[in-house]
Design a protein around this motif. Structure first.
Motif, mmCIF file in Angstrom:
data_model
loop_
_atom_site.group_PDB
_atom_site.id
_atom_site.type_symbol
_atom_site.label_atom_id
_atom_site.label_comp_id
_atom_site.label_asym_id
_atom_site.label_seq_id
_atom_site.Cartn_x
_atom_site.Cartn_y
_atom_site.Cartn_z
ATOM 1 N N ASP A 1 0.741 -1.521 -0.119
ATOM 2 C CA ASP A 1 0.076 0.107 -0.178
ATOM 3 C C ASP A 1 0.768 1.077 0.066
ATOM 4 O OD1 ASP A 1 -2.207 -1.925 0.273
ATOM 5 O OD2 ASP A 1 -2.608 -1.179 2.642
ATOM 6 N N ASN A 2 1.661 1.395 0.886
ATOM 7 C CA ASN A 2 2.880 2.292 0.944
ATOM 8 C C ASN A 2 3.458 2.574 0.011
ATOM 9 O OD1 ASN A 2 2.138 2.515 3.657
ATOM 10 N ND2 ASN A 2 3.405 2.226 4.567
ATOM 11 N N GLU A 3 3.789 1.898 -0.694
ATOM 12 C CA GLU A 3 3.906 2.227 -2.522
ATOM 13 C C GLU A 3 3.290 2.951 -3.352
ATOM 14 O OE1 GLU A 3 6.186 -1.662 -3.608
ATOM 15 O OE2 GLU A 3 7.538 -1.789 -2.352
ATOM 16 N N LYS B 1 3.761 6.469 -5.448
ATOM 17 C CA LYS B 1 3.450 6.621 -6.482
ATOM 18 C C LYS B 1 2.419 7.808 -6.694
ATOM 19 C CE LYS B 1 5.798 2.346 -7.685
ATOM 20 N NZ LYS B 1 6.242 1.552 -8.432
ATOM 21 N N VAL B 2 1.278 7.200 -6.073
ATOM 22 C CA VAL B 2 0.232 8.648 -6.356
ATOM 23 C C VAL B 2 0.230 9.755 -5.956
ATOM 24 C CG1 VAL B 2 -2.420 9.166 -5.572
ATOM 25 C CG2 VAL B 2 -1.435 6.256 -6.398
ATOM 26 N N LEU B 3 0.745 10.051 -5.182
ATOM 27 C CA LEU B 3 1.473 11.265 -4.800
ATOM 28 C C LEU B 3 2.551 11.516 -5.385
ATOM 29 C CD1 LEU B 3 0.883 10.959 -0.578
ATOM 30 C CD2 LEU B 3 -0.435 12.111 -1.820
ATOM 31 N N GLN B 4 3.102 11.129 -5.752
ATOM 32 C CA GLN B 4 3.832 11.863 -7.533
ATOM 33 C C GLN B 4 3.813 11.896 -8.469
ATOM 34 O OE1 GLN B 4 7.425 8.740 -6.669
ATOM 35 N NE2 GLN B 4 7.665 9.393 -4.887
ATOM 36 N N GLY B 5 2.255 11.969 -8.143
ATOM 37 C CA GLY B 5 1.908 12.006 -10.029
ATOM 38 C C GLY B 5 1.197 11.032 -10.851
ATOM 39 N N PHE C 1 -2.057 11.063 4.930
ATOM 40 C CA PHE C 1 -1.796 9.686 5.702
ATOM 41 C C PHE C 1 -0.375 9.274 5.584
ATOM 42 C CE2 PHE C 1 -0.388 5.439 4.298
ATOM 43 C CZ PHE C 1 -1.076 4.396 5.659
ATOM 44 N N ARG C 2 0.184 9.444 6.580
ATOM 45 C CA ARG C 2 1.630 9.531 7.270
ATOM 46 C C ARG C 2 2.166 7.960 7.330
ATOM 47 N NH1 ARG C 2 -1.295 13.143 10.777
ATOM 48 N NH2 ARG C 2 -0.944 11.179 12.775
ATOM 49 N N GLY C 3 1.330 6.967 7.676
ATOM 50 C CA GLY C 3 1.887 5.485 7.423
ATOM 51 C C GLY C 3 2.195 4.831 8.804
#
Length: 194
Positions: A7-9, A13-17, A65-67
């Motif tokens: 999930d974190n990966e 990636k979503v947050l990076q575009g 989301f801070r993980g």
């Protein structure tokens, strides 16, 4: 159990575009979200609307989301607040399961249903129906532990209690679930153990 990227990966990636990857999270958690939503409303259309709203809100808040916990733990908080907000807007009456009237209604509905459907019910259906007879708090902790597979530490974080308190609450909820199943689903329980 979980295949593909964690999930974190995906979130990074979503947050990076790479927004299209969010669909993987939706697919991974759609049953989880829908199951929790159904604890708040039995209307399938409302449940679908709420679930969709949950994923939109989660997407918009993804940067928050801070993980520190599992994504599912964070998502659970969004599910519950979205459900409560939805029900308040609809002004859905909330009944206390402590009243005799509610128990009589549940008995009447369930006895008619049992007469026609005993053989067709699966264990999951029986458990889900029994969960609906519990208080929201009891149903929530059982759902978190068994269906959402959250640890006692994560459940404690969600509920704002320490893990030992979560363990006690879970134990008490299991006892009440067993009582409901024995009272309202006697035949089904015999079939499960027999």
């Amino acid at each position: 159990m979980q295949t593909g990227p964690v999930d974190n990966e995906i979130i990074n990636k979503v947050l990076q575009g790479e927004q299209a990857l969010y669909a993987q999270l939706v697919k991974r958690y759609q049953n989880y979200v829908f199951t929790i939503v159904l604890r708040y409303t039995t209307n399938r259309e409302d449940a679908e609307e709420i679930a969709q709203d949950v994923f939109v809100k989660a997407y918009r808040s993804l940067a928050d989301f801070r993980g520190e916990s599992k994504f599912s733990t964070w998502l659970y908080t969004i599910v519950t607040t979205t459900c409560i907000t939805f029900l308040r807007k609809k002004k859905v009456p909330v009944h206390s399961l402590d009243t005799e009237q509610v128990f009589e209604l549940a008995d009447n509905q369930n006895s008619a249903f049992r007469a026609n459907q005993v053989e067709q019910k699966s264990k999951i259906q029986v458990i889900n129906e029994a969960l609906r007879l519990l208080s929201i708090d009891d149903a929530r902790i059982i759902t978190l532990f068994y269906q959402a597979e959250q640890s006692l530490e994560e459940i404690g974080r969600i509920l704002g209690v320490d893990p030992n308190t979560a363990k006690v609450k879970l134990h008490r909820a299991r006892v009440r679930l067993k009582e409901k199943m024995e009272k309202h689903f006697t035949e089904e329980v015999k079939d499960m153990v027999g």
